[in-house]
Scaffold this active site. Structure first.
Site, mmCIF file in Angstrom:
data_model
loop_
_atom_site.group_PDB
_atom_site.id
_atom_site.type_symbol
_atom_site.label_atom_id
_atom_site.label_comp_id
_atom_site.label_asym_id
_atom_site.label_seq_id
_atom_site.Cartn_x
_atom_site.Cartn_y
_atom_site.Cartn_z
ATOM 1 N N HIS A 65 0.835 -1.205 0.000
ATOM 2 C CA HIS A 65 0.000 0.000 0.000
ATOM 3 C C HIS A 65 0.869 1.254 0.000
ATOM 4 O O HIS A 65 0.627 2.202 -0.768
ATOM 5 C CB HIS A 65 -0.915 -0.022 1.223
ATOM 6 N N GLU A 66 1.899 1.280 0.852
ATOM 7 C CA GLU A 66 2.759 2.466 0.929
ATOM 8 C C GLU A 66 3.632 2.604 -0.320
ATOM 9 O O GLU A 66 3.919 3.719 -0.761
ATOM 10 C CB GLU A 66 3.629 2.402 2.186
ATOM 11 N N HIS A 69 1.568 4.404 -2.696
ATOM 12 C CA HIS A 69 1.610 5.851 -2.454
ATOM 13 C C HIS A 69 2.801 6.471 -3.168
ATOM 14 O O HIS A 69 2.681 7.530 -3.807
ATOM 15 C CB HIS A 69 1.719 6.127 -0.948
ATOM 16 N N GLU A 96 -6.478 6.733 -0.851
ATOM 17 C CA GLU A 96 -6.339 5.511 -0.061
ATOM 18 C C GLU A 96 -6.932 4.311 -0.797
ATOM 19 O O GLU A 96 -6.366 3.208 -0.780
ATOM 20 C CB GLU A 96 -7.005 5.681 1.307
#
Length: 258
Positions: A65-66, A69, A96
């Site tokens: 997930h990061e 980003h 998100e």
């Protein structure tokens, strides 16, 4: 976002922790206690932070997930489109969601999903294999598999929980709090309008309960046990996995009440 993640994944030597970080030049990875937060990406200091106190599969998804980003912040066109279309809290929510999409694409590539569906069909076994091979939680695997399933299927993860953890539960017995088999998470393939609410109890004679008791996979014609008491006919595939059961309910083309 999915295309960004797929392109990034093709450059990686593997999908282990170090492999996932391979394509982010100059970005450091740090594990540390983070309280209620699972992780964060700090673009100013080029560091990804992961909560060291959460489960390994949760850490793995958080890392993906990061990384998403970081990929998103590196794509000026996508970032500009997002800022043109959204603002404030809504912008943060969309970002998100997109990073969750990117994480799923990184950890569960189309090739893996296609292979499992070809080998096992849209079944509880396929759900279990996906969670194991991608090293992700069953709930993460469920949503990815449901999105990729063409047949009218409801997936569910069922497990034993304390009766007093569930709403409308009967008072616990003096001997101790009983445990009941309930739906923990569920999701349907695109176009399936029915849903199973978390906390829905599974009857003792249902194939899902029998699979948990016997630790044997079961595939048979049965029904979807909705909380309302309605029983929708379905082909049930129940795959026991440790203390839970991974389930698929294949619905008829035109389902009706039993």
């Amino acid at each position: 976002m999915k295309e960004l993640a797929v392109r990034y994944a093709r450059t990686l030597p593997g999908l282990d922790t170090h492999g996932l970080m391979h394509g982010l030049d100059g970005v450091q990875l740090t594990f540390m206690p983070m309280g209620d937060r699972d992780g964060a990406f700090d673009p100013e200091h080029n560091v990804i932070l992961i909560n060291s106190r959460v489960r390994p599969e949760r850490q793995r998804f958080t890392l993906a997930h990061e990384i998403s980003h970081a990929l998103l912040l590196g794509d000026d066109d996508l970032l500009s489109d997002l800022h043109d279309s959204f603002e404030g809290d809504r912008l943060e929510q969309v970002i998100e969601t997109l990073c969750n999409v990117g994480a799923a694409a990184l950890l569960m590539p189309e090739e893996l999903l296609s292979d499992l569906l070809a080998r096992f069909g849209p079944t509880g076994r396929a759900l279990g294999e996906l969670a194991r091979r991608a090293d992700v939680s069953a709930s993460t695997a469920l949503y990815a598999l449901a999105e990729r399933t063409a047949a009218p299927v409801l997936y569910a993860v069922c497990a034993l929980t304390r009766a007093d953890d569930e709403p409308h539960a009967a008072p616990p017995s003096p001997a101790g709090t009983p445990k009941v088999l309930t739906v923990r998470v569920a999701g349907g393939a695109p176009g399936v309008k029915y849903s199973l609410r978390p906390g829905t109890p599974i009857p003792d004679d249902h194939p899902v309960a029998v699979a948990l008791d016997t630790r044997l996979p079961i595939a048979q014609a049965s029904y979807v046990p909705f909380r309302s008491g309605r029983r929708m006919p379905a082909q049930v595939d129940a795959f026991p996995d440790r203390q839970r059961v991974l389930v698929s309910f294949l619905l008829p083309d035109r389902p009706g009440p039993a």
